[in-house]
Structures are given as structure tokens and as C-alpha cells.
Design a protein around this motif. Structure first.
Motif, PDB file in Angstrom:
ATOM      1  N   GLN A 156      43.483  35.532  36.311  1.00 37.72           N
ATOM      2  CA  GLN A 156      44.774  35.804  36.927  1.00 37.72           C
ATOM      3  C   GLN A 156      44.614  36.915  37.967  1.00 37.72           C
ATOM      4  N   THR A 157      45.247  36.717  39.099  1.00 34.76           N
ATOM      5  CA  THR A 157      45.276  37.761  40.125  1.00 34.76           C
ATOM      6  C   THR A 157      46.670  37.825  40.741  1.00 34.76           C
ATOM      7  N   ARG A 161      45.965  41.792  39.041  1.00 37.92           N
ATOM      8  CA  ARG A 161      46.197  42.330  37.693  1.00 37.92           C
ATOM      9  C   ARG A 161      47.438  43.210  37.681  1.00 37.92           C
ATOM     10  N   TYR A 162      47.655  43.909  38.762  1.00 42.52           N
ATOM     11  CA  TYR A 162      48.832  44.764  38.883  1.00 42.52           C
ATOM     12  C   TYR A 162      49.438  44.549  40.264  1.00 42.52           C
ATOM     13  N   LEU A 210      51.873  34.671  41.994  1.00 47.48           N
ATOM     14  CA  LEU A 210      50.884  35.080  41.005  1.00 47.48           C
ATOM     15  C   LEU A 210      49.917  33.919  40.807  1.00 47.48           C
ATOM     16  N   GLN A 270      55.321  41.632  32.314  1.00 48.55           N
ATOM     17  CA  GLN A 270      53.944  41.133  32.342  1.00 48.55           C
ATOM     18  C   GLN A 270      53.998  39.607  32.289  1.00 48.55           C
ATOM     19  N   THR A 316      49.302  39.509  34.725  1.00 51.52           N
ATOM     20  CA  THR A 316      49.677  40.293  35.900  1.00 51.52           C
ATOM     21  C   THR A 316      50.841  41.176  35.481  1.00 51.52           C
TER      22      THR A 316
END
Lengths: 112, 109
Positions: free
Chosen positions: A6-7, A9-10, A21, A88, A107
Motif C-alpha cells: 500500500q502506498t 503509508r502516511y 490510495l 487508517q 495508509t
């Protein structure tokens, strides 16, 4: 041994922006899922995909949309982010619906 | 609708002891029940799956039991280690395509 990615993360972003996302898996799984999880709370299913070009909304109402053009890719989009979208977001996949799910690391989204 | 109850209070246990976590559900017995481990800031990691017709499942130091009469699953970690400290989630199959997840119990060894 992450097979699902997943990208970012933040992500900290302003209200009104369009956000995508990303979620990719290398296991060839047909079933993919998006969950929303707030601190100390349970995971809530917001989207599900049976396979390419097949998506369903989950139990938790969400203003996000998803697409499944390729088996390995299941992106989630928010057209206009709001502070209420802060949470999240976890992506998962499985070979069959009743079998174990493989999760990404999520994310963490903050909308200012 | 089906609901899951996991103890929201943290479970503190001494190293070397057996930790026992509880998952109770309210309605029909699910055909499948899973346990996951979740570390802070990470996604859940699958540990064990048990079917409705199975009473017990083991994997190394982990054991899951499934009592459809009590509507309860117990998750045991024997010889607990500090590395076992995490939140443990119970998930129930509710048909079609869905599992529902509990809020989890935080274990501290």
C-alpha cells in the motif's frame, strides 16, 4: 514477506483535494478488500472486489470509490477529501472469500 | 445482526505463562472463525482458521478452540514471550464475501 503493498503509508493533505490510495498484490488473488480502522476500533469493510471489473460496497458507508481494472491493482479514490475521512485504510486480498486475508500495512490518512 | 465481543481491556501476562484470549459472538455460529495478530501501525497478520466442525486447532505455541454451544472461541499462547505482545483480533465469517472483525484484545507480556 509483504506480498501486498500500500502506498503512501502516511498522507496529510488539505480539505477538498482528490486522493488515490494505491494497493497492489502479487499473489494473483481474485478477492480484494478495503477496510477502514480507527484507533482501538474494529475493521469496517468499505469495498470489496470479486475480480476484474467487479466491485461492491461494504457495510460501512463511504464516499470513496474503487476500481479493479487489473487483478493485482485495487486503488481507492476520494474525490474531495474532508476531515471526516481521517482514518487508517487497510487493503487485503484472499484466494477465496472464506479463506485467510493478507493485509497491507495500511495508509494513515489525515485531512486538515 | 452478528456481533463480536472481545475484551477491550489489555491482558498483562508474565513471560513463560499461557495467555488466553476470548472471542464471544451473539447469534449463529459462523462456518469459519479466524484469529489475527496486529502490531501498532501495521496490518493484521493471519494466525489460525478454525471451522465450525472443528473443536481445536494448533500451530506451534498457538491453540484455538471453538465452542458453538457457548458461542465462544478461545485463543491460547503457551510459553508467552515479550515478542508476543500485540493486539489479537477475532474474525467471523458471516457469509457471501464477508468476515466481521472484533476490536481486538491487547496482550502485553
Amino acid at each position: 514477506e509483504a506480498d501486498i503493498y500500500q502506498t503512501p503509508r502516511y498522507l496529510v493533505i488539505g480539505t477538498g483535494k482528490k486522493i488515490t490510495l494505491e494497493c497492489s498484490q502479487t499473489m494473483g488473488h481474485d478477492k480484494m478488500y478495503w477496510y477502514q480502522q480507527d484507533p482501538g476500533m474494529e475493521l469496517h469493510l468499505i469495498h470489496y472486489s470479486y475480480g476484474v471489473n467487479s466491485t461492491e460496497k461494504g457495510d460501512l458507508s463511504s464516499e470513496s470509490t474503487v476500481s479493479r481494472i487489473r487483478t493485482e491493482h485495487f486503488p481507492l479514490t476520494l474525490e474531495s477529501a474532508r476531515p471526516s475521512h481521517t482514518s487508517q485504510y487497510l487493503c487485503a486480498s484472499s484466494k477465496h472469500s472464506n479463506q485467510p486475508q493478507h493485509f497491507g500495512d495500511g495508509t494513515r490518512l489525515s485531512i486538515l | 445482526s452478528q456481533k463480536i465481543e472481545q475484551n477491550s481491556e489489555a491482558l498483562n501476562i508474565q513471560e513463560g505463562k499461557t495467555a488466553t484470549l476470548t472471542c464471544n459472538y451473539t447469534n449463529y455460529s459462523p462456518a469459519y472463525l479466524q484469529w489475527y495478530r496486529q502490531d501498532p501501525g501495521r496490518g493484521p497478520v493471519f494466525l489460525l482458521l478454525i471451522r465450525e466442525n472443528e473443536k481445536e486447532k494448533r500451530k506451534e505455541r498457538l491453540k484455538v478452540t471453538f465452542d458453538t454451544t457457548l458461542k465462544q472461541s478461545l485463543f491460547h499462547i503457551t510459553a508467552s514471550q515479550p515478542a508476543d505482545s500485540a493486539t489479537y483480533l477475532c474474525a467471523l465469517w458471516i457469509g457471501t464475501y464477508k468476515y466481521i472483525f472484533g476490536t481486538g484484545t491487547r496482550l502485553k507480556v
